[in-house]
Structures are given as structure tokens and as C-alpha cells.
Design a protein around this motif. Structure first.
Motif, short mmCIF file in Angstrom:
data_model
loop_
_atom_site.label_atom_id
_atom_site.label_comp_id
_atom_site.label_asym_id
_atom_site.label_seq_id
_atom_site.Cartn_x
_atom_site.Cartn_y
_atom_site.Cartn_z
N GLY A 1 63.14 15.05 -11.90
CA GLY A 1 63.55 14.89 -13.30
C GLY A 1 62.98 15.93 -14.22
O GLY A 1 63.06 15.76 -15.44
N TRP A 2 62.41 17.01 -13.69
CA TRP A 2 61.78 17.99 -14.58
C TRP A 2 62.79 18.61 -15.54
O TRP A 2 62.42 19.06 -16.62
CB TRP A 2 61.06 19.06 -13.78
CG TRP A 2 61.96 20.09 -13.17
CD1 TRP A 2 62.60 20.01 -11.97
CD2 TRP A 2 62.34 21.33 -13.75
NE1 TRP A 2 63.35 21.12 -11.76
CE2 TRP A 2 63.21 21.96 -12.84
CE3 TRP A 2 62.05 21.98 -14.94
CZ2 TRP A 2 63.78 23.20 -13.08
CZ3 TRP A 2 62.62 23.22 -15.19
CH2 TRP A 2 63.48 23.81 -14.27
N ASN B 1 54.57 13.67 -7.97
CA ASN B 1 55.35 12.50 -7.54
C ASN B 1 54.66 11.22 -8.02
O ASN B 1 53.63 11.26 -8.69
CB ASN B 1 55.52 12.50 -6.02
CG ASN B 1 54.19 12.60 -5.32
OD1 ASN B 1 53.18 12.13 -5.83
ND2 ASN B 1 54.18 13.23 -4.16
N SER B 2 55.23 10.08 -7.68
CA SER B 2 54.71 8.84 -8.25
C SER B 2 53.31 8.52 -7.74
O SER B 2 52.50 7.94 -8.47
CB SER B 2 55.67 7.68 -7.95
OG SER B 2 55.78 7.53 -6.56
N ASP B 3 52.99 8.94 -6.52
CA ASP B 3 51.63 8.70 -6.02
C ASP B 3 50.59 9.40 -6.90
O ASP B 3 49.56 8.83 -7.24
CB ASP B 3 51.50 9.22 -4.58
CG ASP B 3 52.31 8.37 -3.61
OD1 ASP B 3 52.69 7.25 -4.02
OD2 ASP B 3 52.56 8.83 -2.49
N ILE B 4 50.91 10.65 -7.25
CA ILE B 4 49.98 11.40 -8.09
C ILE B 4 49.83 10.72 -9.44
O ILE B 4 48.73 10.58 -9.98
CB ILE B 4 50.48 12.85 -8.25
CG1 ILE B 4 50.46 13.54 -6.88
CG2 ILE B 4 49.64 13.62 -9.25
CD1 ILE B 4 51.10 14.90 -6.85
N PHE C 1 53.65 0.23 -15.67
CA PHE C 1 54.53 0.44 -16.81
C PHE C 1 54.50 1.92 -17.25
O PHE C 1 55.53 2.55 -17.42
CB PHE C 1 54.08 -0.48 -17.96
CG PHE C 1 54.91 -0.31 -19.21
CD1 PHE C 1 56.23 -0.75 -19.25
CD2 PHE C 1 54.35 0.30 -20.33
CE1 PHE C 1 56.97 -0.60 -20.39
CE2 PHE C 1 55.11 0.46 -21.48
CZ PHE C 1 56.42 0.01 -21.51
N VAL C 2 53.28 2.44 -17.40
CA VAL C 2 53.14 3.84 -17.84
C VAL C 2 53.78 4.79 -16.82
O VAL C 2 54.53 5.70 -17.17
CB VAL C 2 51.64 4.19 -18.03
CG1 VAL C 2 51.48 5.70 -18.24
CG2 VAL C 2 51.08 3.43 -19.22
N VAL C 3 53.53 4.52 -15.53
CA VAL C 3 54.10 5.37 -14.49
C VAL C 3 55.63 5.30 -14.53
O VAL C 3 56.32 6.32 -14.44
CB VAL C 3 53.58 4.95 -13.10
CG1 VAL C 3 54.37 5.67 -12.01
CG2 VAL C 3 52.10 5.27 -12.98
N ILE D 1 56.85 7.53 -17.35
CA ILE D 1 56.70 8.97 -17.16
C ILE D 1 57.54 9.46 -15.98
O ILE D 1 58.03 10.59 -15.98
CB ILE D 1 55.21 9.34 -16.95
CG1 ILE D 1 54.44 8.95 -18.21
CG2 ILE D 1 55.04 10.82 -16.68
CD1 ILE D 1 52.98 9.24 -18.14
N TYR D 2 57.75 8.59 -15.00
CA TYR D 2 58.37 9.02 -13.75
C TYR D 2 59.67 9.80 -13.90
O TYR D 2 59.87 10.82 -13.24
CB TYR D 2 58.56 7.82 -12.82
CG TYR D 2 59.04 8.23 -11.45
CD1 TYR D 2 58.20 8.95 -10.60
CD2 TYR D 2 60.33 7.97 -11.03
CE1 TYR D 2 58.63 9.35 -9.37
CE2 TYR D 2 60.78 8.38 -9.80
CZ TYR D 2 59.93 9.08 -8.97
OH TYR D 2 60.36 9.50 -7.75
#
Lengths: 251, 414
Positions: free
Chosen positions: B365-366, B335-338, B353-355, B358-359
């Protein structure tokens, strides 16, 4: 009575009379050529013999049994093998696998669920297949992917696949179409060799008169769906009707 | 060995080793470390790897060899699950008879569905199988889920044959004539093999690592190894060769005196039985069978697995099944925390930005990631993961070996 008896066969495609009252008798252990100009009905006739087409009327007897209404694989199991105009082989398989399949078909019939024993262990069939490949000089290509071979090699492979089944009747549909002269001569030699080695009846459809006159014992000339003449090559050569059919009436 | 050539025997041995050591191999990161979430060595997921491996191995016998793309194979998965559940309900919790019935029932249905669907080929065949699977889904979801006991009785068929939306579950009222009706503590009994419960497991602690050995996993793994071994035998048999010939040139096969129809039907039934076996195993690991197992997405998943791994190759489907199930279970947990944790070393703005980029590809969204990987494989590696492996192996072996392997390597299906 010949091994193949075609009697009064008619076939219409809509308004086109493709075959009209065709009578043909192919004698055992002969090479019988069927020639004729484009559109004469040669291929239609061949398709009627192998179960791809069913004639509207008439009968086709092979070895005394009717082939009409039978599927291609049943007709093959009766002893008729066919070589196509463009080589039909199993392109995704190796040359050796291509050869093994007709061997299995001859031994096991149209279907057998032999899903556990390995192909590798069928030594007897493998020997048959290898001997046949040797006969057509392709033993060195046994592990080749068959789709990657030249057209001439594919043709030879297809011929070998038909011959390894020991058919009573071999049908050849323009076996030298699109071949260079040297390849054509090789094919003629191959067929002559086959003829010497075994008892086999060959029916051949061909455009190339050189091939026809070097191989055939009997020739049937087909024009507009009807046989014009049937005779020996010597007599056919000078026959006025044949020249008329090939060159047209105005000449 | 076991009637296999050396190359195939080696492959079988490797697969044997990998499955037996899977609890170690899939748990490379110590407990509690940042990477621990990438560990896949827990029983639930490992069971899914091998069960979907069986499903894909069977699917590959049909699709990989004959080229007939069935889009309804999940129907057999569901039928296998329901058959196993009824065995549990009526006779007892031993998984062996349950799996036997799963295979038989799915085989019977495969004869029926295959006989009709195989009258057509290509896209029409795919659509017919899809239609059958969706009909099975509809039957299981509603038609067969109505109260068949009547309003005044509360018996076995109170929720119909399939249990409808909630699925078919065990109850304490089930007869189980050959086994115990309830466990000693009064709870529902658990699927077992001659007393060994599927959910029982042993744990091994080595330093920071914890390895779990589950009876259910090892049982499924042994079943998969047998299924894999049989598929190698089928691939190398005259029957397997005929199936490849069907894919290559049906016309030639016809004119060679062989009837393609019974061959394709046999392949269809065999692969249906594999799917039924997988479905039965699913019910054995977790005694529950629901209609969603027959939904078209489940049919599509096995197609993806097979193509991703390499259709027509021996090991490809197993790899594909593993890859997809790994992504489904591991990627979807991030998840976004990780993510923020991973990229904490970046300056704040850049980190966000990077998160943000990738999010979309993780968590729910896998599927997006799967889609991208699938596209890349189809475009650049038509032979799937197996081809990727072959290319890497070729690079390492150098040029001389390359010439040899060209003729020797298994040709992947197109």
C-alpha cells in the motif's frame, strides 16, 4: 515610397467586410496615427501587418519586401516591433530578463542553441538593456518580478523591450488604453523623447484624441474598414467627414 | 568555479558531497538494530537514486522550464536501455560506448517524437507523447520481439530486437567482437569500465555498522554529477532563459522575433537524451532491458518525482526522485509483523487497532502513502520539497533574511 505600403488590402470574416480596399502609406521617420470608431477595422489592419492575419487580397510591403505569409517572428526580424493593447510581457521573469530576451533576439536571430555560456557573462547586451531601462526610468526596478508591477510599468517595460531592438517601425496598439491622465501624459512624453533621440517610424492606433493630436504627423481615419481621409492633424480636426464618422450621420 | 555563480557552485558542491558520502549518510542505523530496515545505503538502491535523479533532472529541463508536460518520457528510458544492451551484446561490456549509444539513440527518437508532438501544446502534447510511449511499449513487447532469424536458425535475433516480455538479456552466444565472449569462469560477463566491474564493491565495517562502496554506484553518481552540472549551465544560459520565456508568454516571444518551435524541440531532445542516459545506466547496473520500462506508469513516475521535488528548480527533481525511490523500496518492505513489533508497548486491543489503521499505508500500500504525500505537496507546497526547505530556512534565518530571500530565491514553477 513609404517604409510601409499597404495596397488594396481586403479582409473578410464570413459575411463581415472587416477591411475594404485599404491603402496606406507610412513615411519613414514619421508618426502615423490610425484612428476610427469601434469596429472600423483598426486592429484587423494591424494584425495584417504583423503576420497574425493574412489579408484575402492586396499587398503589404515593408521596406520594399512583402510581409504576407511570414510568421510574426520573421516580421519582427525584418524590423517591426509591436506593443499590444494589454501589455504582453514575460510575467514569470524579472524586468532585466524581459529586457535581455529582445537583445538576444536582435543579436542571435530567431533561434540559437547557446545552452552553456551564462546570461550573466553577456556584458554588452546587459549594458544595452540597462541603458534602455534607464531611458524609461525603470533601472531601479530591474530585479523586480515583472508580473508584480503596475499596469503602467508593464506598458513602459513592453515599450522598452520593443525599443531596445531598434526597430525601423514601431506599432502601438492603443498604448494609453485604460491609463489615468497622468500616465497617458507620461507615455506621450516618453514617445516624444524617443522620437527626438532616434530615427524611428511609429504607427499608432489610438482612441484618445489628445494622444493622437500631440504626437501624430499624419492621421488616417478609418471607418467601416475603409480609409476616409488621410491628412495632417490640423486638417483632420475640422474635417466634416471625420466628424460624421465619429458622431454618426444623424448629428 | 567551473563557470558557475557562487550560489550554484555551492549547490553543486553540496550535491557532490552528499553523493560521495551517500554510503555513510544513508546507513545511519547499525546493522541488526530495529531501525536497520530504514537504511538505504545498499548499492542497488543508491544506484536507483542517482539514475532516477538523472531521469528527473532531464525531465525538468523540458517540464520545469518550458511547461510542456511530456507523459511519455519513459520511452526514452527504454530506448536507452535497449541501445546499451545491444552494445553489450555486439561489441563488449565496456559501459562508455554503451552509454554513448544510449544517448544518441534516445536523442534520435526524441527528434522524431518531439517534432510530431510539439505541433500541439497543453493536454494534446501530453496525449501525443503518451501515445508514442505506448506505441514504443507495444513495439518492444510484441512486434519487435518476433523471431527474426527464421525457424531454422538460432542466432542473435531469435527473440527479435527487444526480447519481448522476458526482456533483452545477455547470452553466451553473443558475438561481443571487441570484448570477451564470456567471463573466465565461463559465466556471462559483467558490465565494466575499462576492467572495473560495475558490481564489484568494497565493504567497511565500523563497529556495528557496515558500509558498502560499490563501483556501480560511484560511476552512476559521477555521471549524475556531470548531468546535474550541465543542467545548471542550461538553466543559467540564454537558452534556458528562452525556455522560461516560452512558458511565460509565447505570444510575446513570437513578436520579439524568436521562434519558439526549435527551442522547445531542443529542450525535448536534451531531456530525451538525459532519459536515454538514465536508461543506459540502468542496463549497465543490471544487464537486462524489458518493455515494462516504457510503460506509462514509468512515465508518470518521473512526473511525480519532478513535481514532488519542485518543478523548475535545480535540485528539486533529484530530491523527488530520491524520496519516491526511498518510499518504494523502504516503505514497501514494512509488513504487519514489523508494525506489531513497533507497537508492542500498547495494550493488545489498541495495538491491533493502530496496526490495522497503519497497515494499508505500508507494504504493497505504499502507493497510498505516496498519493497522500503528493496531494499534500501539491496543495500546500506548490514549489515541492524545495519550497519546504526554503520555508524552513527562512524560519531559521529570521525576518531580515526573509526580505532578502524573497527576491533572491529561485521562483518555483507553478
Amino acid at each position: 515610397m513609404g517604409i510601409l505600403e499597404v495596397k488594396d488590402v481586403n479582409k473578410r470574416f464570413g459575411g463581415l467586410q472587416a477591411l475594404g480596399d485599404v491603402n496606406l502609406s507610412v513615411q519613414e521617420n514619421t508618426v502615423h496615427a490610425i484612428i476610427g470608431p469601434n469596429g472600423a477595422g483598426k486592429s484587423t489592419l494591424l494584425n495584417c501587418l504583423v503576420g497574425k492575419l493574412i489579408p484575402d487580397t492586396g499587398s503589404v510591403l515593408f521596406d520594399g519586401q512583402s510581409v504576407l505569409g511570414r510568421t510574426p517572428h520573421e516580421i519582427n526580424q525584418m524590423g517591426i516591433s509591436r506593443v499590444f493593447q494589454t501589455p504582453e510581457i514575460f510575467g514569470d521573469l524579472t524586468v532585466m530578463e524581459n529586457m535581455m530576451i529582445p537583445c538576444f533576439a536582435r543579436r542571435d536571430g530567431a533561434f540559437r542553441l547557446h545552452a552553456i555560456e551564462a546570461v550573466e557573462n553577456e556584458a554588452e547586451l546587459r549594458d544595452q538593456a540597462e541603458a534602455m531601462l534607464d531611458d524609461v526610468n525603470m533601472l531601479d526596478k530591474r530585479n523586480m518580478h515583472s508580473a508584480s508591477m503596475s499596469r503602467g510599468d508593464k506598458r513602459r517595460l513592453e515599450m522598452a523591450m520593443c525599443l531596445v531592438q531598434n526597430p525601423k517601425l514601431l506599432l502601438l496598439d492603443e498604448p494609453t488604453a485604460g491609463m489615468a491622465r497622468a500616465d497617458t501624459n507620461n507615455t506621450i512624453d516618453l514617445l516624444k523623447e524617443i522620437k527626438e533621440k532616434r530615427d524611428i517610424t511609429i504607427a499608432i492606433i489610438e482612441h484618445d484624441m489628445h494622444v493622437v493630436f500631440s504626437l501624430a504627423d499624419r492621421i488616417t481615419v478609418l471607418a467601416q474598414g475603409t480609409p476616409l481621409v488621410e491628412d495632417t492633424p490640423e486638417n483632420i480636426k475640422g474635417h466634416p467627414k471625420v466628424q460624421e464618422a465619429y458622431l454618426g450621420e444623424s448629428h | 568555479m567551473l563557470g558557475l555563480e557562487k550560489k550554484d557552485a555551492t549547490l553543486l558542491l553540496i550535491v557532490f558531497g552528499l553523493t560521495m558520502l551517500a554510503p555513510f549518510l544513508l546507513n545511519p542505523f547499525p546493522e541488526g538494530s530495529a531501525m536497520a530496515q530504514f537504511n538505504a545505503g545498499y548499492p542497488d538502491l543508491m544506484q536507483r537514486f542517482v539514475i532516477f535523479g538523472i531521469f528527473a533532472i532531464g525531465f525538468n529541463i523540458l517540464f520545469g522550464l518550458t511547461g510542456y508536460l511530456s507523459f511519455g518520457h519513459a520511452a526514452f528510458l527504454g530506448i536507452g536501455s535497449y541501445a546499451a544492451m545491444w552494445m553489450f551484446k555486439l561489441f563488449g561490456m565496456n559501459v562508455i560506448p554503451a552509454l554513448a549509444l544510449s544517448v544518441v539513440m534516445s536523442g534520435l527518437f526524441a527528434v522524431l517524437i518531439g517534432y510530431v508532438s510539439l505541433r500541439r501544446s497543453g493536454i494534446y502534447f501530453s496525449i501525443l507523447t503518451l501515445a508514442f510511449a505506448m506505441m514504443s511499449y507495444a513495439l518492444a513487447y510484441s512486434v519487435l520481439a518476433t523471431d527474426m532469424d527464421g525457424p531454422d536458425r538460432q542466432g542473435l535475433l531469435q527473440k527479435g530486437l527487444t526480447g519481448g516480455e522476458t526482456g533483452l538479456q545477455l547470452t553466451l552466444q553473443d558475438p561481443r567482437i571487441l570484448g570477451q565472449k564470456a567471463a573466465e569462469d565461463g559465466n556471462l560477463p559483467v558490465p565494466n569500465i575499462f576492467g572495473l566491474e560495475m558490481r564489484s564493491s568494497a565493504e567497511l565495517e565500523l563497529g556495528n555498522w557496515v558500509f558498502t562502496f560499490s563501483a556501480g554506484y560511484y560511476f552512476s553518481a559521477v555521471v549524475m554529477l556531470i548531468a546535474f552540472y550541465l543542467s545548471i549551465r542550461i538553466f543559467r544560459s540564454p537558452f534556458g532563459m528562452m525556455l522560461r520565456a516560452i512558458k511565460s508568454n509565447q505570444q510575446r516571444l513570437n513578436y520579439t522575433g524568436l521562434n519558439p518551435k526549435p527551442y522547445t524541440l531542443a529542450a525535448f531532445v536534451i531531456s530525451g537524451m538525459y532519459a536515454g542516459l538514465a536508461g543506459g545506466l540502468m542496463a549497465s547496473m543490471d544487464p537486462l532491458a524489458g518493455p515494462e520500462r516504457m510503460f506509462w506508469t514509468a512515465s508518470g513516475e518521473v512526473v511525480l518525482m519532478t513535481i514532488l521535488g519542485g518543478a523548475g528548480t535545480l535540485i528539486g527533481p533529484v530530491l523527488g526522485a530520491g524520496a519516491i525511490k526511498y518510499m518504494e523500496n523502504i516503505l514497501s518492505k514494512i509488513n504487519s509483523d514489523i508494525l506489531h513489533g513497533w507497537f508492542a508497548f500498547l495494550p493488545d486491543g489498541l495495538e491491533d487497532f493502530v496496526v490495522a489503521i497503519i497497515y494499508p499505508f505500508i507494504g504493497k500500500g505504499w502507493h497510498l502513502t505516496l498519493g497522500l504525500i503528493f496531494m499534500a505537496v501539491v496543495i500546500f507546497l506548490p514549489g515541492g520539497l524545495v519550497e519546504a526547505g526554503q520555508r524552513v530556512a527562512r524560519m531559521f534565518r529570521g525576518k531580515k533574511a526573509e526580505d532578502d530571500s524573497k527576491s533572491a530565491s529561485t521562483e518555483p514553477a507553478e
